[in-house]
Design a protein around this motif. Structure first.
Motif, mmCIF file in Angstrom:
data_model
loop_
_atom_site.group_PDB
_atom_site.id
_atom_site.type_symbol
_atom_site.label_atom_id
_atom_site.label_comp_id
_atom_site.label_asym_id
_atom_site.label_seq_id
_atom_site.Cartn_x
_atom_site.Cartn_y
_atom_site.Cartn_z
ATOM 1 N N HIS A 107 0.857 -1.190 0.000
ATOM 2 C CA HIS A 107 0.000 0.000 0.000
ATOM 3 C C HIS A 107 0.890 1.237 0.000
ATOM 4 N N THR A 109 1.175 4.695 1.402
ATOM 5 C CA THR A 109 0.552 5.396 2.526
ATOM 6 C C THR A 109 0.405 6.895 2.296
ATOM 7 N N PHE A 112 -4.317 8.088 -1.351
ATOM 8 C CA PHE A 112 -5.583 7.479 -0.954
ATOM 9 C C PHE A 112 -6.452 7.233 -2.185
ATOM 10 N N GLU A 113 -7.338 6.255 -2.046
ATOM 11 C CA GLU A 113 -8.220 5.917 -3.160
ATOM 12 C C GLU A 113 -9.206 7.043 -3.444
ATOM 13 N N GLN A 117 -10.012 9.853 2.160
ATOM 14 C CA GLN A 117 -8.789 9.349 2.789
ATOM 15 C C GLN A 117 -9.074 8.216 3.783
ATOM 16 N N GLU A 118 -9.986 7.360 3.402
ATOM 17 C CA GLU A 118 -10.320 6.227 4.263
ATOM 18 C C GLU A 118 -9.475 5.000 3.940
ATOM 19 N N GLU A 119 -8.982 4.917 2.727
ATOM 20 C CA GLU A 119 -8.240 3.732 2.303
ATOM 21 C C GLU A 119 -7.069 4.155 1.432
ATOM 22 N N THR A 120 -5.871 3.687 1.785
ATOM 23 C CA THR A 120 -4.694 4.015 0.991
ATOM 24 C C THR A 120 -4.701 3.218 -0.315
ATOM 25 N N THR A 122 -3.847 0.656 -2.965
ATOM 26 C CA THR A 122 -3.290 -0.694 -2.993
ATOM 27 C C THR A 122 -2.575 -0.890 -4.314
ATOM 28 N N SER A 125 -1.036 -7.106 -4.823
ATOM 29 C CA SER A 125 -1.938 -8.039 -4.148
ATOM 30 C C SER A 125 -1.488 -9.469 -4.440
#
Length: 605
Positions: A107, A109, A112-113, A117-120, A122, A125
């Motif tokens: 990820h 950091t 953000f998606e 800014q709730e999810e960095t 990715t 995988s």
């Protein structure tokens, strides 16, 4: 067109039309669905004594336990299938799988998606996860060795030193094959996005051995792409000074190789190169040590729907009782120009900064990007930086603009005399042309001089458009008010009075749910037209009358940063043309032109 002063509008319209046509011909691609049965990224090969391709090993060969690479219910489920070593840096978060020794969980950091800014973001995988995307390094046998003696996709590596990979603490993985060979991987990471992977083999067998190291980046299934002509997404690589790009859609069309069992393209690199996958803002790249020859491989396996890039290094000799090692690098992160340029300069990675898609006019695009970032550092607002850069470029091109608008002003001043010539010549085209040329020669006017300087400017402003489209610095960068992401379309909509009415119109197509800035674009383009009277030809007049509003809708779905640039460019161009033509003694009847354009013609009795 009868009025030669329409050269500016024609050139401007032409540049917009080129963008529009390409946008219609290359719309965004449809998202690719999840894979049903993703497999390991290794490809089968077994020709004794010949270095071919990395092995497929998901069946527990070499005495290891069988590993499940079927599609997991979720990414978290796929991660749980293997013991892991954490990756923790200021800019990265993730883990390394001890099964296979893969770097397959990463990820970013700093990114953000969404704006929430709730999810960095990715980036990587594991195999078995939806949209699997990972890197792995290993060995190919040569000179009589078999794959059974080498680590594979299911090899259970043990942690020999280090417990978490950080900027200051590398980790070392170890695997003993039980037959006299001990393999190690030492993985380190810097304070940005560069991994260094040192592979070693300790030979305690009593026999001399030969084998070759490799690195792989694999993606299961074609990833979601922007699908827009202006941006390359897919394989990007450098080989001895040349840059090569292959779109995802073109990779399956590579020549099929029975030995590889896949569509493949292999290039022998003599000294310097790298290869990997590039998206709009992110990239993963395999980088051998500069000066090291290697094979640069692009590969697609239809049965597994796997896209793959390999670096295959020369065969190493490992005499009995000795240890051999090799080091390669892996870039996995954001396409930040300053960071990538730093790696190019400090690590001598030839043309690494060209992994960013600068386009045909790179000689304009690169300095424009540099200037944009520098201005942003000074003013602290990317939207303001866009406007200031547009102003600077227009100021630098002012001599061309002066020549162009001066020529247009002279042509406008000659309009009454030209109309008299047309009346005298009637239908005699030869006489008309002769008298026109005599008039131009007498007044020392070149009809083409008004348009040519503008045509020269088009590549420059197209380059600025390219910068604003591909630069990661624009992503999630705020302007003022409702514009909090210059890389996204204007979020306001005319259909709910720009947010004043309590109606959710997010379901509407962006192309018709236009916001404030696209409307300003249409108005600024319309005002620019009104510096000149409407064409006498009614068809041309109708086309020009509709053009600003057509572009208002068509460009409303573009990134707000681009629309802000176009508005600023239109307004600056308007001001330049107005004052230059006034300085040339031309009466610019702006209000009169506006009134005449909206005044309806009375029907004939």
């Amino acid at each position: 067109m009868k009025d030669e002063s329409k050269n500016l509008i024609l050139a401007t319209a032409l540049s917009f039309l080129v963008i529009l046509v390409w946008f219609l011909l290359f719309p965004p691609a449809e998202p690719v669905g999840e894979l049903d049965t993703p497999q390991s990224n290794f490809e089968a090969a077994s020709t004794d004594g010949v270095v071919t391709a990395p092995p497929a090993a998901t069946d527990g060969s070499s005495g290891t336990a069988s590993v499940d690479f079927s599609l997991a219910e979720s990414r978290a489920d796929a991660l749980s299938r293997s013991d892991r070593i954490a990756i923790r840096t200021d800019r990265l978060d993730g883990s390394i799988s001890l099964t296979g020794g893969r770097i397959d969980d990463l990820h970013l950091t700093d990114y953000f998606e969404t704006l929430a800014q709730e999810e960095t973001v990715t980036l990587l995988s594991p195999a078995g996860a939806p949209n699997a995307y990972y890197a792995v390094h290993g060995w190919i046998p040569a000179g009589g060795l078999s794959y059974d003696l080498l680590p594979n996709a299911s090899t259970p590596w043990a942690l020999e030193s280090g417990d978490t990979l950080t900027e200051t603490t590398p980790v070392t993985l170890r695997w003993d094959n039980g037959a006299g060979l001990i393999f190690r991987k030492t993985i380190s990471i810097d304070d940005n996005y560069m991994f260094d992977i040192t592979q070693s083999i300790e030979n305690t067998t009593g026999d001399d051995l030969r084998l070759a190291p490799y690195g792989i980046i694999a993606r299961h299934g074609e990833p979601d792409t922007i699908g827009f002509y202006i941006l390359h997404e897919g394989v990007v690589r450098a080989q001895d000074g040349e840059i090569n790009e292959i779109d995802y859609s073109d990779i399956p069309d590579l020549e099929f190789s029975a030995r590889e069992g896949a569509a493949v393209e292999i290039i022998d690199v003599a000294e310097n190169g790298w290869i990997g996958f590039t998206d709009k803002y992110w990239m993963t790249t395999l980088i051998p040590t500069p000066g090291q020859p290697f094979q640069s491989v692009v590969k697609y396996t239809a049965g597994r729907d796997t896209y793959q890039t390999d670096i295959r290094m020369p065969v190493l000799s490992v005499p009995a009782g000795t240890t051999a090692e090799t080091t390669t690098s892996l870039f996995a992160g954001a396409k930040e120009e300053r960071t990538i340029q730093y790696y190019e300069d400090t690590r001598n990675i030839e043309r690494f900064v060209d992994s960013i898609d600068w386009g045909w006019f790179y000689f304009f695009t690169k300095p424009m990007h540099w200037a944009l970032v520098e201005i942003n550092d000074l003013v602290g607002n990317m939207g303001v930086a866009i406007i200031m850069l547009t102003l600077i470029i227009k100021a630098l091109l002012l001599p061309l603009a002066w020549k162009s608008y001066s020529s247009m002003g002279k042509m406008k001043a000659l309009q009454p005399e030209m109309e008299k010539i047309k009346e005298r010549a009637g239908d005699d085209r030869q006489k008309l042309q002769q008298e026109m040329m005599a008039l131009y020669k007498k007044e020392k006017v070149n009809p083409a001089s008004g348009c040519l300087p503008i045509l020269v400017q088009i590549p420059i402003f197209f380059s600025l458009y390219k910068v604003l489209f591909v630069a990661i610095e624009i992503r999630h960068a705020p302007f003022f008010g409702w514009i909090q992401d210059l890389a996204a379309p204007d979020p306001t909509s005319v259909w709910n009075a720009f947010g004043l009415l309590p109606y959710d119109v997010s379901w509407m197509p962006v192309i018709i749910s236009i916001g404030v800035w696209p409307i300003l674009l249409g108005i600024s383009m319309w005002l620019q037209q009104k510096l000149n009277p409407a064409p006498q030809d009614q068809t041309q007049a109708m086309i020009f009358a509709w053009m600003p509003w057509v572009f208002m809708f068509m460009l409303g779905s573009f990134a707000s940063g681009l629309v802000i640039y176009w508005v600023a460019n239109n307004l600056i161009t308007f001001a330049q043309q107005y004052f230059i033509m006034r300085a040339q003694g031309v009466d610019v009847d702006l209000l009169g032109n506006i009134k005449s354009s909206i005044k309806r013609k009375k029907p004939a009795k």
